[in-house]
Design a protein around this motif. Structure first.
Motif, PDB file in Angstrom:
ATOM      1  N   LEU A   1      -1.149  68.114  11.524  1.00  0.00           N
ATOM      2  CA  LEU A   1      -1.176  68.573  10.130  1.00  0.00           C
ATOM      3  C   LEU A   1      -2.590  68.933   9.696  1.00  0.00           C
ATOM      4  CD1 LEU A   1       1.365  66.141   8.403  1.00  0.00           C
ATOM      5  CD2 LEU A   1       1.648  68.582   8.870  1.00  0.00           C
ATOM      6  N   SER A   2      -3.573  68.147  10.110  1.00  0.00           N
ATOM      7  CA  SER A   2      -4.967  68.451   9.754  1.00  0.00           C
ATOM      8  C   SER A   2      -5.382  69.807  10.305  1.00  0.00           C
ATOM      9  CB  SER A   2      -5.906  67.376  10.301  1.00  0.00           C
ATOM     10  OG  SER A   2      -5.615  66.134   9.738  1.00  0.00           O
ATOM     11  N   PHE A   3      -5.081  70.052  11.573  1.00  0.00           N
ATOM     12  CA  PHE A   3      -5.450  71.338  12.158  1.00  0.00           C
ATOM     13  C   PHE A   3      -4.619  72.479  11.580  1.00  0.00           C
ATOM     14  CE2 PHE A   3      -7.791  68.847  15.277  1.00  0.00           C
ATOM     15  CZ  PHE A   3      -8.917  69.640  15.476  1.00  0.00           C
ATOM     16  N   ALA A   4      -3.393  72.199  11.154  1.00  0.00           N
ATOM     17  CA  ALA A   4      -2.599  73.239  10.492  1.00  0.00           C
ATOM     18  C   ALA A   4      -3.259  73.632   9.169  1.00  0.00           C
ATOM     19  CB  ALA A   4      -1.177  72.743  10.251  1.00  0.00           C
TER      20      ALA A   4
ATOM     21  N   PHE B   1      -6.532  74.983  19.270  1.00  0.00           N
ATOM     22  CA  PHE B   1      -7.460  73.919  19.637  1.00  0.00           C
ATOM     23  C   PHE B   1      -6.918  72.562  19.177  1.00  0.00           C
ATOM     24  CE2 PHE B   1     -11.128  71.221  18.517  1.00  0.00           C
ATOM     25  CZ  PHE B   1     -11.654  71.055  19.793  1.00  0.00           C
ATOM     26  N   GLY B   2      -6.351  72.512  17.989  1.00  0.00           N
ATOM     27  CA  GLY B   2      -5.773  71.267  17.468  1.00  0.00           C
ATOM     28  C   GLY B   2      -4.634  70.767  18.331  1.00  0.00           C
ATOM     29  N   SER B   3      -3.843  71.687  18.846  1.00  0.00           N
ATOM     30  CA  SER B   3      -2.747  71.302  19.741  1.00  0.00           C
ATOM     31  C   SER B   3      -3.285  70.662  21.013  1.00  0.00           C
ATOM     32  CB  SER B   3      -1.903  72.521  20.109  1.00  0.00           C
ATOM     33  OG  SER B   3      -1.289  73.053  18.965  1.00  0.00           O
ATOM     34  N   LEU B   4      -4.361  71.223  21.547  1.00  0.00           N
ATOM     35  CA  LEU B   4      -4.979  70.641  22.746  1.00  0.00           C
ATOM     36  C   LEU B   4      -5.538  69.253  22.457  1.00  0.00           C
ATOM     37  CD1 LEU B   4      -6.885  73.744  24.182  1.00  0.00           C
ATOM     38  CD2 LEU B   4      -4.870  72.643  25.120  1.00  0.00           C
ATOM     39  N   VAL B   5      -6.190  69.089  21.306  1.00  0.00           N
ATOM     40  CA  VAL B   5      -6.745  67.782  20.938  1.00  0.00           C
ATOM     41  C   VAL B   5      -5.624  66.761  20.776  1.00  0.00           C
ATOM     42  CG1 VAL B   5      -7.952  66.513  19.105  1.00  0.00           C
ATOM     43  CG2 VAL B   5      -8.834  68.720  19.882  1.00  0.00           C
TER      44      VAL B   5
ATOM     45  N   ARG C   1      -2.679  66.791  22.133  1.00  0.00           N
ATOM     46  CA  ARG C   1      -2.106  66.500  23.456  1.00  0.00           C
ATOM     47  C   ARG C   1      -2.989  65.502  24.214  1.00  0.00           C
ATOM     48  NH1 ARG C   1       1.367  64.986  26.714  1.00  0.00           N
ATOM     49  NH2 ARG C   1       1.243  65.773  28.803  1.00  0.00           N
ATOM     50  N   GLN C   2      -4.290  65.685  24.116  1.00  0.00           N
ATOM     51  CA  GLN C   2      -5.214  64.750  24.764  1.00  0.00           C
ATOM     52  C   GLN C   2      -5.098  63.357  24.156  1.00  0.00           C
ATOM     53  OE1 GLN C   2      -6.960  65.328  27.534  1.00  0.00           O
ATOM     54  NE2 GLN C   2      -6.011  67.348  27.553  1.00  0.00           N
ATOM     55  N   LEU C   3      -4.874  63.292  22.855  1.00  0.00           N
ATOM     56  CA  LEU C   3      -4.673  61.999  22.200  1.00  0.00           C
ATOM     57  C   LEU C   3      -3.416  61.313  22.725  1.00  0.00           C
ATOM     58  CD1 LEU C   3      -5.659  62.593  18.477  1.00  0.00           C
ATOM     59  CD2 LEU C   3      -6.694  60.985  20.059  1.00  0.00           C
ATOM     60  N   LEU C   4      -2.344  62.087  22.908  1.00  0.00           N
ATOM     61  CA  LEU C   4      -1.114  61.505  23.463  1.00  0.00           C
ATOM     62  C   LEU C   4      -1.350  60.971  24.870  1.00  0.00           C
ATOM     63  CD1 LEU C   4       1.757  63.894  22.311  1.00  0.00           C
ATOM     64  CD2 LEU C   4       1.244  61.595  21.508  1.00  0.00           C
ATOM     65  N   ASP C   5      -2.090  61.734  25.672  1.00  0.00           N
ATOM     66  CA  ASP C   5      -2.410  61.256  27.022  1.00  0.00           C
ATOM     67  C   ASP C   5      -3.215  59.962  26.965  1.00  0.00           C
ATOM     68  OD1 ASP C   5      -1.060  63.315  28.231  1.00  0.00           O
ATOM     69  OD2 ASP C   5      -2.848  64.556  28.534  1.00  0.00           O
ATOM     70  N   ALA C   6      -4.169  59.896  26.040  1.00  0.00           N
ATOM     71  CA  ALA C   6      -4.988  58.687  25.893  1.00  0.00           C
ATOM     72  C   ALA C   6      -4.124  57.502  25.469  1.00  0.00           C
ATOM     73  CB  ALA C   6      -6.103  58.925  24.879  1.00  0.00           C
ATOM     74  N   PHE C   7      -3.215  57.702  24.519  1.00  0.00           N
ATOM     75  CA  PHE C   7      -2.316  56.625  24.108  1.00  0.00           C
ATOM     76  C   PHE C   7      -1.422  56.177  25.266  1.00  0.00           C
ATOM     77  CE2 PHE C   7      -3.001  57.720  19.556  1.00  0.00           C
ATOM     78  CZ  PHE C   7      -3.289  56.441  19.106  1.00  0.00           C
ATOM     79  N   ASP C   8      -0.982  57.142  26.076  1.00  0.00           N
ATOM     80  CA  ASP C   8      -0.135  56.793  27.211  1.00  0.00           C
ATOM     81  C   ASP C   8      -0.901  55.939  28.215  1.00  0.00           C
ATOM     82  OD1 ASP C   8       2.284  56.855  28.614  1.00  0.00           O
ATOM     83  OD2 ASP C   8       1.559  58.479  29.888  1.00  0.00           O
ATOM     84  N   ILE C   9      -2.168  56.276  28.432  1.00  0.00           N
ATOM     85  CA  ILE C   9      -2.988  55.491  29.357  1.00  0.00           C
ATOM     86  C   ILE C   9      -3.211  54.085  28.820  1.00  0.00           C
ATOM     87  CG2 ILE C   9      -5.325  55.264  30.315  1.00  0.00           C
ATOM     88  CD1 ILE C   9      -5.310  58.373  30.524  1.00  0.00           C
TER      89      ILE C   9
END
Length: 172
Positions: free
Chosen positions: A17-20, A34-38, A40-48
């Motif tokens: 929402l912030s990037f939107a 760019f926000g979508s990539l960020v 997605r990286q956050l989801l990967d970090a949470f998964d780890i």
């Protein structure tokens, strides 16, 4: 969901929402990409950090294989240990959106014998194709015992609670 999953979802939605809003304010579509990539990286970090570890999944699979092998021996299923492992591996690795699965009848026998005290309810898999499970029998002209002329697959629709054999009209 648990606490960590809730935090991950709220963070993901917040970042998107912030990037939107930044995209609308700057009128630059690249900002949203760019926000979508960020996000997605956050989801990967949470998964780890908080996700299920792959080692746990492997241990669970090994336990399933050991239990299935014990059940195979107990019920005298007509399937070798290697075939059981191969078919079970295929079954356990089905994609989440799969609605059908092929398996030999002995594998279904082993799986069902391992479920006790509950009535299984398929919410994802609709069709079970039981390989070579229907036998067309013919009378032996020289003896009392009939023999198998041909085997066919059986398609089980668990949502409609019916079975079909392609090319054969089954009585209700």
């Amino acid at each position: 969901f648990g606490l960590s999953e809730t935090i991950a979802v709220i963070t993901y939605v917040g970042v998107m929402l912030s990037f939107a809003l930044f995209t609308i304010a700057t009128e630059d579509v690249g900002t949203f990409a760019f926000g979508s990539l960020v996000a997605r990286q956050l989801l990967d970090a949470f998964d780890i950090v908080a996700g299920e570890r792959s080692g746990d999944q492997e241990l669970q699979k090994r336990r399933v294989f050991v239990v299935a092998e014990q059940l195979r021996q107990k019920v005298h299923a007509d399937i070798s240990a290697d075939e059981l492992r191969w078919h079970l591996e295929r079954f356990l690795n089905l994609p989440a959106n799969a609605e059908s699965v092929e398996m030999p009848l002995p594998l279904l026998t082993v799986l069902r014998s391992g479920i006790s005290g509950i009535e299984p309810d398929s919410v994802r898999l609709r069709y079970f194709v039981l390989l070579s499970s229907y036998a067309e029998m013919v009378q032996n002209p020289y003896g009392i015992i009939p023999y198998v002329k041909r085997r066919r697959d059986v398609i089980v629709d668990v949502f409609k609670c019916n079975c079909t054999v392609p090319g054969v009209e089954l009585a209700q």
